[in-house]
Design a protein around this motif. Structure first.
Motif, short mmCIF file in Angstrom:
data_model
loop_
_atom_site.label_atom_id
_atom_site.label_comp_id
_atom_site.label_asym_id
_atom_site.label_seq_id
_atom_site.Cartn_x
_atom_site.Cartn_y
_atom_site.Cartn_z
N GLN A 110 0.84 -1.20 0.00
CA GLN A 110 0.00 0.00 0.00
C GLN A 110 0.87 1.26 0.00
O GLN A 110 0.61 2.22 -0.73
N ILE A 111 1.93 1.24 0.80
CA ILE A 111 2.85 2.39 0.85
C ILE A 111 3.48 2.62 -0.52
O ILE A 111 3.56 3.76 -1.00
N ILE A 112 3.93 1.55 -1.15
CA ILE A 112 4.57 1.68 -2.47
C ILE A 112 3.60 2.24 -3.50
O ILE A 112 3.95 3.12 -4.30
N ARG A 113 2.39 1.77 -3.47
CA ARG A 113 1.42 2.17 -4.50
C ARG A 113 0.88 3.58 -4.31
O ARG A 113 0.44 4.22 -5.28
N HIS A 114 0.89 4.07 -3.08
CA HIS A 114 0.27 5.37 -2.83
C HIS A 114 1.27 6.47 -2.46
O HIS A 114 0.86 7.59 -2.17
N TYR A 115 2.56 6.17 -2.54
CA TYR A 115 3.55 7.20 -2.25
C TYR A 115 3.49 8.28 -3.34
O TYR A 115 3.36 7.96 -4.53
N PRO A 116 3.60 9.57 -2.96
CA PRO A 116 3.53 10.65 -3.97
C PRO A 116 4.86 10.84 -4.69
O PRO A 116 5.66 11.70 -4.34
N TYR A 117 5.09 10.04 -5.71
CA TYR A 117 6.37 10.08 -6.42
C TYR A 117 6.61 11.38 -7.17
O TYR A 117 7.74 11.85 -7.29
N GLY A 118 5.57 11.98 -7.70
CA GLY A 118 5.72 13.23 -8.44
C GLY A 118 6.61 13.03 -9.65
O GLY A 118 6.55 12.03 -10.35
N ALA A 119 7.49 14.01 -9.87
CA ALA A 119 8.36 13.97 -11.04
C ALA A 119 9.52 13.00 -10.88
O ALA A 119 10.26 12.74 -11.83
N SER A 120 9.68 12.41 -9.68
CA SER A 120 10.82 11.53 -9.43
C SER A 120 10.66 10.15 -10.05
O SER A 120 11.62 9.40 -10.15
N GLY A 121 9.45 9.80 -10.46
CA GLY A 121 9.25 8.50 -11.08
C GLY A 121 7.84 7.99 -10.92
O GLY A 121 7.03 8.56 -10.18
N SER A 122 7.52 6.91 -11.63
CA SER A 122 6.20 6.31 -11.56
C SER A 122 6.17 5.23 -10.48
O SER A 122 7.20 4.89 -9.89
N VAL A 123 5.00 4.68 -10.23
CA VAL A 123 4.84 3.64 -9.21
C VAL A 123 5.57 2.37 -9.65
O VAL A 123 5.29 1.83 -10.73
N PRO A 124 6.51 1.88 -8.84
CA PRO A 124 7.23 0.66 -9.24
C PRO A 124 6.36 -0.58 -9.09
O PRO A 124 5.39 -0.59 -8.32
N LYS A 125 6.72 -1.60 -9.81
CA LYS A 125 6.06 -2.90 -9.64
C LYS A 125 6.53 -3.53 -8.33
O LYS A 125 7.54 -3.10 -7.75
N ILE A 126 5.82 -4.56 -7.91
CA ILE A 126 6.08 -5.16 -6.59
C ILE A 126 6.21 -6.67 -6.73
O ILE A 126 5.41 -7.31 -7.42
N LEU A 127 7.21 -7.22 -6.05
CA LEU A 127 7.40 -8.67 -5.97
C LEU A 127 7.50 -9.08 -4.51
O LEU A 127 8.42 -8.64 -3.81
N PHE A 128 6.53 -9.87 -4.04
CA PHE A 128 6.59 -10.46 -2.71
C PHE A 128 7.45 -11.72 -2.77
O PHE A 128 7.19 -12.60 -3.61
N VAL A 129 8.42 -11.84 -1.89
CA VAL A 129 9.20 -13.07 -1.78
C VAL A 129 9.02 -13.63 -0.37
O VAL A 129 9.34 -12.96 0.61
N ALA A 130 8.49 -14.83 -0.28
CA ALA A 130 8.36 -15.49 1.02
C ALA A 130 9.72 -16.04 1.41
O ALA A 130 10.34 -16.77 0.63
N PRO A 131 10.23 -15.69 2.59
CA PRO A 131 11.54 -16.20 3.01
C PRO A 131 11.49 -17.69 3.28
O PRO A 131 10.42 -18.24 3.60
N PRO A 132 12.63 -18.37 3.17
CA PRO A 132 12.64 -19.80 3.51
C PRO A 132 12.18 -20.01 4.95
O PRO A 132 12.52 -19.22 5.84
N PRO A 133 11.41 -21.06 5.21
CA PRO A 133 10.98 -21.33 6.58
C PRO A 133 12.18 -21.57 7.50
O PRO A 133 13.25 -21.99 7.05
N CYS A 134 11.98 -21.29 8.76
CA CYS A 134 13.00 -21.63 9.76
C CYS A 134 13.02 -23.14 9.94
O CYS A 134 12.08 -23.85 9.56
N VAL A 135 14.11 -23.62 10.51
CA VAL A 135 14.23 -25.04 10.84
C VAL A 135 14.57 -25.17 12.32
O VAL A 135 14.85 -24.17 12.99
N ILE A 136 14.53 -26.38 12.82
CA ILE A 136 14.87 -26.59 14.21
C ILE A 136 16.33 -26.21 14.44
O ILE A 136 17.23 -26.67 13.75
N GLY A 137 16.55 -25.33 15.39
CA GLY A 137 17.89 -24.84 15.68
C GLY A 137 18.56 -25.57 16.83
O GLY A 137 18.13 -26.66 17.23
N PRO A 138 19.59 -24.97 17.39
CA PRO A 138 20.37 -25.62 18.45
C PRO A 138 19.57 -25.98 19.70
O PRO A 138 19.95 -26.90 20.43
N ASP A 139 18.47 -25.25 19.95
CA ASP A 139 17.68 -25.57 21.15
C ASP A 139 16.83 -26.82 20.96
O ASP A 139 16.22 -27.32 21.90
#
Length: 208
Positions: A110-139
């Protein structure tokens, strides 16, 4: 030249699980993408960064929603913003749920799409990347205080959110996995693998 903003946390910064130092530049996924596609990829990565939640236990502001408008202005014009966040939202003292992290990702879009870019540029496209899941750690129980099962919910929930918002989506867990050394961070090979896997989708998004 196309300009991409890689907005992330320690997984984008390149935190080495064995000693918390930084991976060599050639392994960092933003650099891999930049090298393969011949574009500018600006890495804005901070360890501990959340999507939209306050965490004042660190030395600087970790709330992604607070800093993102500044970055949109300082790096404009941008063609694409790649967001890989959410792992830190799942800390029990921050948010603790994939539902909250997904709401945070939507807020960033929402922030990306509604930011007032003005003459500095148009609204950029967006890519969501889901991070790799965590795994069982040392505990032997969690991914450094995170519910491992909850981290596995990020990908399907982000995918659904991306479809709802009509933005692009990629599941980094399909090509990389967290190190059992700490249950959260990625070794060099897995960090670079994300960059290699993002080459094709980013190329398509940018029409290269």
């Amino acid at each position: 030249m196309k300009r991409v903003l890689a907005f992330g946390d320690s997984l984008t910064w390149g935190h080495r699980p064995e000693d918390a130092a930084r991976h060599a530049p050639e392994y960092l996924w933003p650099n891999v993408v930049a090298g393969r596609l011949g574009i500018e990829v600006i890495s804005e990565a901070l360890g501990g960064r959340t999507t939209a939640f306050d965490d004042h236990t660190g030395p600087c502001d970790r709330n992604g929603a607070v800093v993102l408008p500044i970055l949109l202005q300082s790096h404009s014009p941008l063609d694409l913003v790649v967001i890989m966040l959410g792992t830190n939202d799942l800390k029990t003292d921050v948010c603790g749920s994939a539902t909250g992290a997904t709401a945070g990702m939507k807020r960033l879009a929402q922030i990306i799409r509604h930011y007032p870019y003005g003459a500095s540029g148009s609204v950029p496209k967006i890519l969501f990347v889901a991070p790799p899941p965590c795994v069982i750690g040392p505990d032997g129980k969690t991914g450094s205080g995170r519910d491992v099962a909850e981290t596995r919910l990020l990908a399907p929930m982000y995918k659904a959110a991306a479809e709802e918002l009509d933005v692009s989506f990629f599941d980094a867990g399909t090509v990389a996995q967290a190190s059992p050394i700490d249950g959260v961070h990625l070794d060099a090979a897995n960090t670079a693998a994300i960059g290699e896997a993002l080459v094709a989708p980013i190329k398509a998004i940018l029409g290269l």
